[in-house]
Design a protein around this motif. Structure first.
Motif, PDB file in Angstrom:
ATOM      1  N   ARG A 170       0.834  -1.207   0.000  1.00 40.22           N
ATOM      2  CA  ARG A 170       0.000   0.000   0.000  1.00 40.22           C
ATOM      3  C   ARG A 170       0.868   1.257   0.000  1.00 40.22           C
ATOM      4  O   ARG A 170       0.601   2.210  -0.718  1.00 40.22           O
ATOM      5  CB  ARG A 170      -0.880   0.033   1.250  1.00 40.22           C
ATOM      6  N   ILE A 171       1.896   1.232   0.839  1.00 44.59           N
ATOM      7  CA  ILE A 171       2.720   2.432   0.937  1.00 44.59           C
ATOM      8  C   ILE A 171       3.479   2.672  -0.362  1.00 44.59           C
ATOM      9  O   ILE A 171       3.549   3.789  -0.861  1.00 44.59           O
ATOM     10  CB  ILE A 171       3.697   2.300   2.126  1.00 44.59           C
ATOM     11  N   ARG A 231      -7.493  -7.282   0.062  1.00 45.65           N
ATOM     12  CA  ARG A 231      -6.623  -6.892   1.177  1.00 45.65           C
ATOM     13  C   ARG A 231      -5.985  -5.520   0.938  1.00 45.65           C
ATOM     14  O   ARG A 231      -5.717  -4.788   1.896  1.00 45.65           O
ATOM     15  CB  ARG A 231      -5.546  -7.963   1.399  1.00 45.65           C
ATOM     16  N   LEU A 232      -5.755  -5.202  -0.305  1.00 43.06           N
ATOM     17  CA  LEU A 232      -5.175  -3.893  -0.595  1.00 43.06           C
ATOM     18  C   LEU A 232      -6.123  -2.777  -0.165  1.00 43.06           C
ATOM     19  O   LEU A 232      -5.700  -1.738   0.357  1.00 43.06           O
ATOM     20  CB  LEU A 232      -4.933  -3.804  -2.106  1.00 43.06           C
ATOM     21  N   VAL A 248      -6.214   5.938  -3.185  1.00 48.91           N
ATOM     22  CA  VAL A 248      -7.100   5.285  -2.216  1.00 48.91           C
ATOM     23  C   VAL A 248      -6.335   4.208  -1.456  1.00 48.91           C
ATOM     24  O   VAL A 248      -6.402   4.126  -0.228  1.00 48.91           O
ATOM     25  CB  VAL A 248      -8.327   4.682  -2.930  1.00 48.91           C
ATOM     26  N   ILE A 249      -5.605   3.385  -2.175  1.00 48.96           N
ATOM     27  CA  ILE A 249      -4.841   2.316  -1.519  1.00 48.96           C
ATOM     28  C   ILE A 249      -3.834   2.908  -0.540  1.00 48.96           C
ATOM     29  O   ILE A 249      -3.685   2.429   0.581  1.00 48.96           O
ATOM     30  CB  ILE A 249      -4.130   1.455  -2.578  1.00 48.96           C
ATOM     31  N   GLY A 250      -3.171   3.960  -0.960  1.00 50.59           N
ATOM     32  CA  GLY A 250      -2.196   4.579  -0.070  1.00 50.59           C
ATOM     33  C   GLY A 250      -2.832   5.197   1.150  1.00 50.59           C
ATOM     34  O   GLY A 250      -2.165   5.402   2.170  1.00 50.59           O
ATOM     35  N   ALA A 251      -4.124   5.488   1.056  1.00 51.35           N
ATOM     36  CA  ALA A 251      -4.798   6.146   2.181  1.00 51.35           C
ATOM     37  C   ALA A 251      -5.545   5.169   3.072  1.00 51.35           C
ATOM     38  O   ALA A 251      -6.115   5.568   4.085  1.00 51.35           O
ATOM     39  CB  ALA A 251      -5.752   7.205   1.657  1.00 51.35           C
ATOM     40  N   VAL A 252      -5.553   3.889   2.704  1.00 53.52           N
ATOM     41  CA  VAL A 252      -6.345   2.919   3.462  1.00 53.52           C
ATOM     42  C   VAL A 252      -5.955   2.910   4.931  1.00 53.52           C
ATOM     43  O   VAL A 252      -6.811   2.842   5.821  1.00 53.52           O
ATOM     44  CB  VAL A 252      -6.190   1.508   2.856  1.00 53.52           C
ATOM     45  N   MET A 265     -13.057   4.133   3.911  1.00 53.97           N
ATOM     46  CA  MET A 265     -13.137   4.527   2.510  1.00 53.97           C
ATOM     47  C   MET A 265     -12.685   3.392   1.592  1.00 53.97           C
ATOM     48  O   MET A 265     -13.304   3.128   0.565  1.00 53.97           O
ATOM     49  CB  MET A 265     -12.274   5.754   2.272  1.00 53.97           C
ATOM     50  N   GLY A 266     -11.606   2.738   1.953  1.00 52.23           N
ATOM     51  CA  GLY A 266     -11.126   1.630   1.143  1.00 52.23           C
ATOM     52  C   GLY A 266     -12.160   0.527   1.045  1.00 52.23           C
ATOM     53  O   GLY A 266     -12.411  -0.006  -0.037  1.00 52.23           O
TER      54      GLY A 266
END
Lengths: 235, 235, 235, 235
Positions: free
Chosen positions: C130-131, C195-196, D132-136, D142-143
């Motif tokens: 994710r990061i 999962r992402l 979005v993924i980076g903010a999960v 939201m994710g």
DNA sequence: TATGAATGAGATTTCATTCAT
DNA sequence: AATGAATGAAATCTCATTCAT
């Protein structure tokens, strides 16, 4: 006697509301709306203080639009000053009138002292004074006007009373104004200052006020009372 | 006796500067820098008040970076509370110590009264009190601590003195604490309150203070003085 | 085979640590300290993400001084890229090695698929992905390198395996690389993407992975399996 | 069917624009301005990512004042979530509708797969997914909503289609949902993941998508197709 | 060489005030 | 005349980076 000071009366210069039974007022000239705004401002400022209360808080409490507030008052400071001027006069008039009553000196001082102390130390008035004092740095004129209309006028009245009592031989004060100032300080001795710095201490205050005023009266009469005014002092 | 109260002493908890012979101080632990920030904060806050002074004002007055201020103090409120705690203790300690001097009652009360009145009514201290009072609504603890360390402690000391004088037969006060509270109120009667609301009236104050304190001492002794303490009172 | 890519290996160019048993390393050249910093960075970034983790968080987790971090890494971005490069290689090497084992096709695919899926969908690796994905906009090179070293290399290996199986007559895929890509997608079908975007769903995942991999293997062999590779498929 | 989910529809709760024939909208209730802000936010966030885009970037892109943004959205996070909710729904609705068309299975799957793959791998959507993924980690809700409204809903629809095909004797899948999940994974096999990590590779993608979807359809039908659905498979 | 206190640019958010409706 | 949506300056606070020790 309590005629509005033109310098401090924000309504000065507006056409008398009853000049004509006009259906519509000039911009910023409807006294009812003005009062409504001041009422909302009072609620908002008393609750949060001058800086912490936003014009939105005032608007909400007053139930008018922001634009309307700015029609009646040039800015936040002027609104606040008008509010203080408004409350100030009402507040002190009642207390001062107690000095006009026809009562024996001791009783008159006691009633006056208790009334003054109760007013000055009541939660709302304490809050108002805190806010005014806190705002003095930014609005020096307002503080001075407050002092002149409130404490200072009180000093004058009480000094006049003391002079009359001296003339009547019931008091021997060498300096009536000093004595008046001292008495006014004494009626809330320890209470006012504490309330200024501290929150309300659950309900104990009425008894404390009575005791404090009694002690103030006794101190004054014991020091300067003459003739009948010394009655009841175990000398 | 005037040992710093750990709860109110802002410097408490900082590691002793000499624990290690380190040339370098821990983050937020350099007393000189801390003092420098507090000095700047004092200037900024005294000039404009708590809300009106911005952290940028503080930064400029202190000559440090904004980040550094936040290393030493968590936020604006904490900085202000630390500042008040810092000045408070210094301020009252000197005055109280005057009560320990070995002097005749009248002289002691006069010296103490004048010193207290001068401090409380000096421009900076008045400004500080205005700001503290104005901030009570948002920082109630701070106001209470101020009152406890200042006026309240003063009441205690003076009441103890009065009790000793009663025991020595020089005073006949029925309630020593009430008398102490009254005396402290009287030494700045009319002056303190006026100064709280009004700007400084160029230079007149020293004479006024002397006159006011003299009158306060006379009132007290005239009412409750006994024996030698009544000397000089034209009865 | 997994020799460090000079372009992506941040240690390239530093003198070999064992060149001399030097007591002191050149600035930024102590591999132990470098690893220590990367370890702290891993903890800090995995917990909070790239932007939310401050260099102070990294410093605290690593137990070194800020200055030291900046001796080893030019800035926050470079530190992060080095960290990703570091973990990346370790992560994929183990999984790929499973393809080297000597097992029947179905078993080999199952073991490889499960291992890959478990790694890719484990909490820490998901967080890391994710990061990295969130940082692609700002560090495009890093994302590409990650993909090349990870998924892309995996595709190559698996395609080679499939080609061998085709040659051996056990598979009839027309496009070995496409099949490899498809298989790798299928082993975490529905799991990885979920999962992402979503938090971990308490524990259900291991069973889901087994089921998903089994289904992926069956789909592949049913479509393209030949000879012994079709055993057990109820046609 | 694609009626806006009240929980996720950011426009829900705004008073109907036609309740009164007012020319003026309530604060934060002008849909055009709201859309203008979201449009600017989309540009700013898509270009830089959530953290790297400042509210000043948003303001500039939207062409409104900062204050206005905060009238419509409580803070940066809420603005972002509203933006995602807004785009999300539009995005998936079109693709899903392709499953309703009346076409032979192979053609339907191909059209649907290509449309889905094109959308999911288009530059803007890829950027959005990255953000979005980076903010999960910071906005888990939201994710999850994104996944539920997007991929998850897609799985449901496709599974229903597969079940119907099984009933019609054209498919023999043992687990329709698993097959649906697999197919959706397969239509962008190798492309979506690569795009998540890597920048756009000039224009090659359309051909790749066609080839990938064709391969996905063939794999599925070869494994599970029955009857007419096997036509054209060189068995 | 390693340290960590200090820096200051820049982030988000608030709110007194204005002006088109 | 009244309204309240929009404005944008300014406030508080954070944090990547530097440099004297």
């Amino acid at each position: 006697m309590t005629a509005p000071d033109p310098e401090t009366d924000p309504e000065a210069g507006t056409p008398p509301a009853d000049a004509a039974p006009a259906r519509r007022h000039a911009a910023g000239a409807d006294p009812a709306k003005r009062a409504q705004i001041l009422e909302g401002a009072a609620r908002a400022f008393l609750e949060k203080g001058f800086d912490a209360a936003s014009m939105e808080d005032v608007r909400r409490a007053a139930g008018v639009s922001k634009g309307t507030i700015y029609v009646y008052f040039a800015d936040k400071v002027e609104l606040f000053e008008a509010l203080v001027a408004d409350k100030r006069d009402r507040m002190f008039a009642d207390v001062i009138s107690l000095l006009e009553e026809d009562l024996p000196l001791r009783a008159k001082l006691t009633r006056f002292g208790e009334a003054l102390s109760r007013v000055l130390c009541s939660e709302d008035v304490i809050r108002a004074q805190r806010i005014v004092i806190g705002a003095v740095a930014r609005m020096p004129g307002m503080g001075e006007r407050f002092y002149r209309v409130g404490p200072s006028r009180m000093h004058d009245r009480l000094a006049a009373l003391f002079e009359a009592e001296v003339a009547a031989g019931r008091l021997a004060v060498p300096d009536a104004r000093m004595a008046a100032v001292q008495f006014i300080e004494l009626v809330s001795a320890g209470v006012w200052r504490r309330r200024l710095f501290c929150g309300p201490h659950a309900g104990v205050e009425e008894a404390e006020i009575v005791r404090t005023v009694a002690s103030a009266v006794e101190l004054l009469l014991r020091a300067w009372g003459r003739g009948e005014a010394r009655q009841g002092l175990d000398d």
